[in-house]
Design a protein around this motif. Structure first.
Motif, PDB file in Angstrom:
ATOM      1  N   SER A   1      45.906  32.882  35.723  1.00 26.72           N
ATOM      2  CA  SER A   1      45.774  33.397  37.021  1.00 26.72           C
ATOM      3  C   SER A   1      45.129  34.787  36.664  1.00 26.72           C
ATOM      4  O   SER A   1      45.521  35.345  36.023  1.00 26.72           O
ATOM      5  CB  SER A   1      47.085  33.339  37.711  1.00 26.72           C
ATOM      6  OG  SER A   1      47.477  32.111  37.900  1.00 26.72           O
ATOM      7  N   THR A   2      43.961  34.850  37.552  1.00 25.51           N
ATOM      8  CA  THR A   2      43.217  36.142  37.691  1.00 25.51           C
ATOM      9  C   THR A   2      42.417  36.070  39.074  1.00 25.51           C
ATOM     10  O   THR A   2      42.488  35.093  39.767  1.00 25.51           O
ATOM     11  CB  THR A   2      42.360  36.198  36.470  1.00 25.51           C
ATOM     12  OG1 THR A   2      41.796  37.435  36.396  1.00 25.51           O
ATOM     13  CG2 THR A   2      41.391  35.193  36.493  1.00 25.51           C
ATOM     14  N   THR A   3      41.862  37.303  38.854  1.00 24.16           N
ATOM     15  CA  THR A   3      41.111  37.338  40.340  1.00 24.16           C
ATOM     16  C   THR A   3      39.491  37.411  39.744  1.00 24.16           C
ATOM     17  O   THR A   3      39.310  37.808  38.690  1.00 24.16           O
ATOM     18  CB  THR A   3      41.307  38.815  40.988  1.00 24.16           C
ATOM     19  OG1 THR A   3      41.115  40.104  39.972  1.00 24.16           O
ATOM     20  CG2 THR A   3      42.698  38.966  41.767  1.00 24.16           C
TER      21      THR A   3
ATOM     22  N   ASP B   1      46.254  36.333  52.118  1.00 23.04           N
ATOM     23  CA  ASP B   1      44.859  35.747  51.427  1.00 23.04           C
ATOM     24  C   ASP B   1      44.158  34.735  52.278  1.00 23.04           C
ATOM     25  O   ASP B   1      42.839  34.843  52.261  1.00 23.04           O
ATOM     26  CB  ASP B   1      45.357  35.193  50.269  1.00 23.04           C
ATOM     27  CG  ASP B   1      44.306  34.753  49.643  1.00 23.04           C
ATOM     28  OD1 ASP B   1      43.455  35.344  48.726  1.00 23.04           O
ATOM     29  OD2 ASP B   1      44.075  33.175  49.314  1.00 23.04           O
TER      30      ASP B   1
ATOM     31  N   CYS C   1      48.351  38.990  41.756  1.00 21.37           N
ATOM     32  CA  CYS C   1      47.741  37.561  41.725  1.00 21.37           C
ATOM     33  C   CYS C   1      48.454  36.792  40.543  1.00 21.37           C
ATOM     34  O   CYS C   1      48.804  35.706  40.923  1.00 21.37           O
ATOM     35  CB  CYS C   1      46.219  37.511  41.306  1.00 21.37           C
ATOM     36  SG  CYS C   1      45.546  35.701  41.228  1.00 21.37           S
ATOM     37  N   LYS C   2      48.575  37.188  39.556  1.00 23.79           N
ATOM     38  CA  LYS C   2      49.154  36.472  38.312  1.00 23.79           C
ATOM     39  C   LYS C   2      50.699  36.349  38.547  1.00 23.79           C
ATOM     40  O   LYS C   2      51.260  35.016  38.447  1.00 23.79           O
ATOM     41  CB  LYS C   2      49.069  37.442  36.982  1.00 23.79           C
ATOM     42  CG  LYS C   2      49.414  36.518  35.756  1.00 23.79           C
ATOM     43  CD  LYS C   2      49.198  37.325  34.573  1.00 23.79           C
ATOM     44  CE  LYS C   2      47.771  37.470  34.399  1.00 23.79           C
ATOM     45  NZ  LYS C   2      47.018  36.144  33.979  1.00 23.79           N
TER      46      LYS C   2
ATOM     47  N   LYS D   1      44.823  42.170  40.335  1.00 21.14           N
ATOM     48  CA  LYS D   1      44.841  41.127  39.504  1.00 21.14           C
ATOM     49  C   LYS D   1      46.263  40.975  39.022  1.00 21.14           C
ATOM     50  O   LYS D   1      46.877  39.721  38.741  1.00 21.14           O
ATOM     51  CB  LYS D   1      44.062  41.563  38.315  1.00 21.14           C
ATOM     52  CG  LYS D   1      44.078  40.319  37.211  1.00 21.14           C
ATOM     53  CD  LYS D   1      43.208  40.996  36.078  1.00 21.14           C
ATOM     54  CE  LYS D   1      41.868  40.912  36.500  1.00 21.14           C
ATOM     55  NZ  LYS D   1      40.693  41.191  35.180  1.00 21.14           N
TER      56      LYS D   1
ATOM     57  N   CYS E   1      41.730  34.883  44.284  1.00 19.42           N
ATOM     58  CA  CYS E   1      42.959  34.841  43.149  1.00 19.42           C
ATOM     59  C   CYS E   1      42.992  33.538  42.674  1.00 19.42           C
ATOM     60  O   CYS E   1      43.194  32.475  43.864  1.00 19.42           O
ATOM     61  CB  CYS E   1      44.256  35.114  43.741  1.00 19.42           C
ATOM     62  SG  CYS E   1      45.733  35.017  42.871  1.00 19.42           S
TER      63      CYS E   1
ATOM     64  N   TRP F   1      41.600  37.969  47.964  1.00 15.90           N
ATOM     65  CA  TRP F   1      42.778  38.520  47.746  1.00 15.90           C
ATOM     66  C   TRP F   1      42.915  39.993  47.502  1.00 15.90           C
ATOM     67  O   TRP F   1      41.997  40.806  47.026  1.00 15.90           O
ATOM     68  CB  TRP F   1      43.070  37.915  46.065  1.00 15.90           C
ATOM     69  CG  TRP F   1      44.431  38.301  45.611  1.00 15.90           C
ATOM     70  CD1 TRP F   1      44.920  39.285  44.697  1.00 15.90           C
ATOM     71  CD2 TRP F   1      45.890  37.677  46.013  1.00 15.90           C
ATOM     72  NE1 TRP F   1      46.130  39.348  44.543  1.00 15.90           N
ATOM     73  CE2 TRP F   1      46.696  38.351  45.167  1.00 15.90           C
ATOM     74  CE3 TRP F   1      46.126  36.685  46.856  1.00 15.90           C
ATOM     75  CZ2 TRP F   1      48.142  38.287  45.214  1.00 15.90           C
ATOM     76  CZ3 TRP F   1      47.532  36.296  46.902  1.00 15.90           C
ATOM     77  CH2 TRP F   1      48.399  37.011  46.020  1.00 15.90           C
TER      78      TRP F   1
ATOM     79  N   GLU G   1      37.033  38.839  46.158  1.00 18.98           N
ATOM     80  CA  GLU G   1      37.848  38.765  45.281  1.00 18.98           C
ATOM     81  C   GLU G   1      38.865  37.694  45.327  1.00 18.98           C
ATOM     82  O   GLU G   1      39.804  37.786  46.286  1.00 18.98           O
ATOM     83  CB  GLU G   1      38.566  40.208  45.044  1.00 18.98           C
ATOM     84  CG  GLU G   1      39.496  40.150  43.620  1.00 18.98           C
ATOM     85  CD  GLU G   1      39.914  41.588  43.417  1.00 18.98           C
ATOM     86  OE1 GLU G   1      40.207  41.949  41.992  1.00 18.98           O
ATOM     87  OE2 GLU G   1      40.241  42.340  44.076  1.00 18.98           O
TER      88      GLU G   1
ATOM     89  N   SER H   1      51.388  34.011  41.736  1.00 17.49           N
ATOM     90  CA  SER H   1      50.603  32.733  41.629  1.00 17.49           C
ATOM     91  C   SER H   1      51.781  31.885  40.586  1.00 17.49           C
ATOM     92  O   SER H   1      52.080  30.825  40.690  1.00 17.49           O
ATOM     93  CB  SER H   1      49.364  32.558  41.016  1.00 17.49           C
ATOM     94  OG  SER H   1      49.050  31.361  40.427  1.00 17.49           O
TER      95      SER H   1
ATOM     96  N   CYS I   1      45.881  27.950  46.005  1.00 19.41           N
ATOM     97  CA  CYS I   1      44.750  28.611  45.590  1.00 19.41           C
ATOM     98  C   CYS I   1      43.779  27.591  45.128  1.00 19.41           C
ATOM     99  O   CYS I   1      42.994  27.800  44.549  1.00 19.41           O
ATOM    100  CB  CYS I   1      44.846  29.679  44.328  1.00 19.41           C
ATOM    101  SG  CYS I   1      46.065  29.296  42.955  1.00 19.41           S
TER     102      CYS I   1
END
Length: 365
Positions: free
Chosen positions: A182-184, A102, A116-117, A113, A193, A109, A191, A120, A6
Motif C-alpha cells: 500500500s502506498t501513494t 478520499d 495510506c498504509k 503515505k 492511495c 489521498w 496522489e 488501508s 481503493c
C-alpha cells in the motif's frame, strides 16, 4: 482490498498505465462520465461513509456494552465470538472518515503515505477478521446445538479463545500484501492511495493485482460462504431429525434465527461488491475484454456496492439488539438505568421549589 475502497483508485491508475486490458486511454474513459454527475456521486458516497461511521461507532459501542453485561452473567463461545466481531466492526468504521475524505476529493489521498498504509491495512485486516468471526459463529452454533447435551462450557470457551487468536493471526497474515505494497502514487496531479505491486521482470503488476484480488474473494467470501452454508445445511438436517424428540419446539425455531440473519446480512451486503471484483479479476487476467460497460459499471454501480458493503458494519449491532431476546432485555435495563436517575434528578428541583408555596400545617393562611 480494504472493503475495496481503493479498488476504484487502483482501476483509475491501472487503466491509464496498462496496455493489456484496454485500448482506451484514461482521457477517453473519463469522457464517458459527466463531471457533474461524478461529483454528485462522490459527495453522496462520502455522506454515506460518514453516516455509517457514526451509526457504526454508536451501535458497536452499545453492543460491546451489552455483551460485557451479558458476559458477566453467562459465558459462552458464541458471546465471545460476537464480542470479537463487534471489535472488528468498530475498528473498521473508524477508518471510514479517511475513505470519505478520499472519495470527496476525487480519490486524491490527502493524508500521506504512512496513513495510506496504516488505514488501508487496518481496513483489510478487519474485513478478513469480520468474515472469519461470522464463519466461526456458524460453526459454533452448529456444534452447540448438536452437542448440547454433552457440552462442556469451559472447554468450549477455551476452544473459542484459541480460534479467535488464530483468526486474528490469519487476518494479519492475509493483510501482508496491503501492509507491504500500500502506498501513494501521483497520477494526473492526484496522489492516489492504492496497492501498487512492484514491476518484476516478466510479470505484469496487473497480474499480481489480479492474484491478490482473487485471494480476497476466496478467503473473504467464497470459502466462508461454503463453510457457513455447510454448517446450516447440516444444522437443518439435524433439527429435522429431532422433530419427534421432546425438545422445546420454540427453542428449535429460534436456535439459529439470530446467527442466520447476521450471517445472511453479511453475504447479501457483500455479494454485489464481490461479483464486480470478480469481473475485474477476469479482465486483469485477460479472460474478458475491457469494455465501456465495465467502466460505466465501475463508475456508477461499484460505489453503490461499496456503500452497501460498508453498511454491514453498522447493521450487525442493530440485528443483535432486534433479534436476540437477551440483548433486547439488556438494552431495556441499560435505558432504564440511564433515564430513571435523570428523571429523578430533574424532579428534585421542581419538588424543592414547590414546598415554599404550600401552606404550612397548623398555621392559618
Amino acid at each position: 482490498m480494504p472493503a475495496d475502497n481503493c479498488c476504484w483508485t487502483e482501476e483509475k491508475f491501472h487503466l491509464g498505465g496498462s496496455k493489456n486490458i484496454s485500448n482506451y486511454t484514461l482521457v477517453d474513459l473519463l469522457s464517458f462520465l459527466p463531471s457533474d454527475r461524478s461529483k454528485a456521486i462522490r459527495i453522496a458516497i462520502a455522506v454515506v461513509y460518514s453516516l455509517v461511521c457514526a451509526l457504526g461507532v454508536v451501535g458497536n459501542l452499545l453492543v460491546l456494552l451489552l455483551l460485557r453485561s451479558s458476559h458477566r452473567r453467562k459465558t459462552s463461545s458464541m458471546t465471545f465470538f460476537m464480542l470479537n466481531l463487534a471489535v472488528t466492526d468498530f475498528q473498521f468504521v473508524l477508518t471510514l472518515p479517511f475513505w470519505a475524505a478520499d472519495t470527496a476529493l476525487d480519490f486524491s489521498w490527502p493524508f500521506g503515505k504512512v496513513m495510506c498504509k496504516v488505514v488501508s491495512s487496518v481496513s483489510a485486516m478487519n474485513m478478513y477478521a469480520s468474515v472469519s468471526f461470522l464463519t466461526a459463529m456458524s460453526v459454533a452454533r452448529y456444534c452447540s446445538v448438536v452437542s448440547s447435551l454433552k457440552a462442556n462450557k469451559s472447554s468450549a470457551m477455551h476452544q473459542a479463545k484459541v480460534a479467535s487468536a488464530f483468526i486474528w493471526l490469519f487476518a494479519a497474515v492475509a493483510t501482508l500484501p496491503h501492509a507491504l505494497f500500500s502506498t501513494t502514487h501521483v497520477f494526473s496531479d492526484d496522489e492516489l492511495c492504492l496497492v501498487k505491486f512492484p514491476e518484476l521482470e516478466g510479470i505484469d503488476p496487473q497480474f499480481l493485482l489480479g492474484l491478490y484480488q482473487t485471494q480476497k474473494v476466496l478467503l473473504g467470501f467464497i470459502i466462508p460462504l461454503a463453510v457457513t452454508s455447510a454448517c446450516y445445511i447440516l444444522l437443518l438436517r439435524f433439527l429435522s431429525q429431532q422433530k419427534m424428540s421432546n425438545n422445546n419446539p420454540k427453542r428449535r425455531s429460534r436456535v439459529t434465527k439470530s446467527v442466520t440473519i447476521v450471517v445472511l446480512s453479511f453475504f447479501i451486503c457483500w455479494l454485489p461488491n464481490q461479483a464486480l471484483t470478480v469481473w475485474g479479476i477476469l479482465i486483469k487476467f485477460n479472460l474478458l475484454p475491457f469494455t465501456e460497460a465495465f467502466y460505466n459499471t465501475q463508475a456508477y454501480i461499484f460505489p453503490i456496492t461499496v456503500c452497501l458493503a460498508h453498511a454491514n458494519s453498522c447493521l450487525n449491532p442493530i440485528l443483535y439488539c432486534l433479534v436476540r431476546k437477551e440483548f433486547r432485555e439488556a438494552l431495556k435495563g441499560i435505558l432504564l438505568k440511564v433515564t430513571v436517575p435523570s428523571v429523578r434528578a430533574l424532579a428534585k428541583p421542581i419538588q424543592g421549589q414547590a414546598k415554599p408555596c404550600e401552606p404550612s400545617q397548623g398555621r392559618p393562611m
